[in-house]
Design an enzyme around this catalytic site. Sequence first.
Site, PDB file in Angstrom:
ATOM      1  N   CYS A   1       0.827  -1.209   0.000  1.00 58.69           N
ATOM      2  CA  CYS A   1       0.000   0.000   0.000  1.00 58.69           C
ATOM      3  C   CYS A   1       0.865   1.266   0.000  1.00 58.69           C
ATOM      4  O   CYS A   1       1.464   1.619   1.015  1.00 58.69           O
ATOM      5  CB  CYS A   1      -0.916  -0.046   1.234  1.00 58.69           C
ATOM      6  N   CYS A  36      -0.021   3.927   2.561  1.00 58.25           N
ATOM      7  CA  CYS A  36       0.380   3.498   3.908  1.00 58.25           C
ATOM      8  C   CYS A  36       1.814   3.920   4.197  1.00 58.25           C
ATOM      9  O   CYS A  36       2.122   4.404   5.284  1.00 58.25           O
ATOM     10  CB  CYS A  36       0.256   1.980   4.049  1.00 58.25           C
TER      11      CYS A  36
END
Length: 108
Positions: free
Chosen positions: A30, A33
């Site tokens: 991600c 993230c």
Amino acid sequence: MTTAVTESTFEQEVLQSDKPVLVDFWAEWCGPCHAVSPVLDRIVEERNGEIKLVKVNIDEEQELAIRFGVQSIPTMILFKDGQPAAATMGARPKGDIERQLGLTAESP
């Protein structure tokens, strides 16, 4: 230093913590993230140990993600006294994250 928590350590590290815990639900793949991670580190650093930061890798700990209704990452949930107190999703500016989590002092 950020602690990675698992199903087996979540209760001790988060629910039984004597201080608020910011839980970052994330995954290795991600991009957002990874972008928000240094922002979270800074938020915690600026509070001089008043808040603890832990990470939950949703690929490895799917049960925790399901348990707390994580449907999109990054999702950050602030736990106080063993209960979710506030949450925010997505890579956002530091001020937005702090406001969403109730970590800013209200200005007059």
